[in-house]
Design an enzyme around this catalytic site. Structure first.
Site, PDB file in Angstrom:
ATOM      1  N   ASP A 180      39.828  52.160  65.341  1.00 30.68           N
ATOM      2  CA  ASP A 180      39.639  51.336  66.545  1.00 30.68           C
ATOM      3  C   ASP A 180      40.910  51.019  67.315  1.00 30.68           C
ATOM      4  O   ASP A 180      40.962  50.008  68.023  1.00 30.68           O
ATOM      5  CB  ASP A 180      38.934  50.020  66.214  1.00 30.68           C
ATOM      6  N   CYS A 196      36.052  60.486  54.272  1.00 30.48           N
ATOM      7  CA  CYS A 196      34.953  60.964  55.112  1.00 30.48           C
ATOM      8  C   CYS A 196      33.637  60.350  54.646  1.00 30.48           C
ATOM      9  O   CYS A 196      33.275  60.440  53.470  1.00 30.48           O
ATOM     10  CB  CYS A 196      34.867  62.482  55.062  1.00 30.48           C
ATOM     11  N   LYS A 246      44.037  59.873  52.507  1.00 26.64           N
ATOM     12  CA  LYS A 246      43.334  59.079  53.520  1.00 26.64           C
ATOM     13  C   LYS A 246      42.065  58.528  52.892  1.00 26.64           C
ATOM     14  O   LYS A 246      41.258  59.286  52.340  1.00 26.64           O
ATOM     15  CB  LYS A 246      43.007  59.925  54.747  1.00 26.64           C
TER      16      LYS A 246
END
Length: 341
Positions: free
Chosen positions: A215, A113, A152
């Site tokens: 994306d 994040c 992540k």
């Protein structure tokens, strides 16, 4: 409730994360304020092989913060993955234990994040600036639970410190089962294009399954992501907002299955309505309606009708939950009329 076999085929592209057996290679990314229970249910039912909760602040979750409890909700999710964030090993471990006890099938550690409110507390992608601390957090969480643990991350903090391969090696050594890499540095936030090629260095650094993120907006993007990154699966975020079925479309494509016809207006309306009603049930009418507006606006953006603009505007400003439902139905019916004309 919509049944999955009415919309999606059976994927043959199995994917294992530790002991967790998944049926495809396209996942829904965790997005703060977005991947609520309603969206995760819809995406999973429509073919997503895995969905992840919004990020949970480990401290708030342990303090039984009501908002954190809502984010952690996983009722109706087959493979419930809870993402946690923090910078203290003991807190991260205890929050992972609590999530596992509440039914989590996997724990995901947020080290990606970029938000200042997160990195300012030395959590999220700030952990990529201190790999010793990052490894300690991973170690604590892996030892605290029996379910698989994933991480992540981003490519690194900035262009001068693209250390994702090193973090991947250290995560693997600590017992992590899967890695997801967003193809940008923290300092890029969401600017520019995700660098899928750079993810290949992470794949080459570890034997773990690697998921490419950032994306993916089309089936062709998914192909290119896997080809350029060498990754094993893709994770889709913003492109699934307003069309949670897109993750399932990618999963079918990557499995080599024929694509079904695009969902018609009536089916998309049913998905949106079920999502909306889930939020009202979970949060109450007033809070659920406010939270739902971003989703309703996104669903509406994909409605193709020349007379829908006014309905869209009314939909996202109405304060009446019943009126919102009526407007949503009218909006999709306007597309049906336009198609039939």
């Amino acid at each position: 409730m919509i049944q999955s076999d009415q919309i999606v085929g059976k994927s043959t592209s199995d994917f294992a994360v530790g002991s967790l057996q998944l049926s495809g290679r396209a996942f829904l990314a965790p997005m703060a304020g977005v991947t609520d229970l309603g969206m995760r249910r819809a995406a999973e039912r429509l073919g997503a092989a895995l969905t992840v909760t919004e990020m949970l602040d480990a401290d708030f979750y342990l303090d039984r913060d009501p908002a954190a409890a809502l984010r952690a909700e996983g009722t109706g999710i087959a493979h419930h993955v809870v993402q946690i964030a923090g910078c203290r090993p003991e807190t991260m471990a205890e929050s992972a234990r609590r999530a596992e006890a509440a039914g989590a099938a996997m724990i995901d550690i947020n080290m990606g994040c970029p938000a200042k409110r997160v990195t300012g507390g030395f959590a999220g992608s700030a952990l990529m600036r201190d790999l010793d601390l990052a490894a300690g957090l991973i170690r604590a969480v892996v030892r605290a639970v029996k379910v698989p643990v994933s991480v992540k991350m981003r490519l690194g903090w900035d262009a001068d410190s693209l250390n994702a391969p090193e973090l991947a090696r250290r995560a693997e050594a600590e017992g992590v089962a899967m890695l997801t890499v967003h193809g940008r540095s923290r300092c890029q936030f969401y600017q520019g294009d995700a660098d899928w090629t750079a993810i290949r260095q992470v794949k080459q650094a570890t034997a773990l399954p690697v998921v490419a993120n950032g994306d993916c907006k089309s089936l062709e993007d998914a192909d290119d992501m896997l080809r350029l990154s060498g990754a094993d699966a893709v994770m889709i975020g913003r492109a699934a907002v307003g069309r949670p079925w897109f993750v399932g479309e990618v999963a079918r494509h990557l499995a080599g299955l024929p694509q079904s016809a695009p969902l018609d207006a009536a089916t998309r309306c049913a998905v949106a309505l079920e999502h909306y009603r889930t939020l009202l049930e979970l949060m109450g009418a007033a809070q659920g309606l406010r939270h739902a507006r971003k989703h309703l606006a996104a669903y509406a953006a994909y409605v193709q009708s020349p007379d829908s603009a006014g309905l869209r505007r009314r939909l996202v400003v109405s304060e009446n939950s019943a009126e919102v439902e009526s407007l949503l139905v009218s909006l999709f019916e306007s597309e049906e009329r336009a198609v039939a004309a």
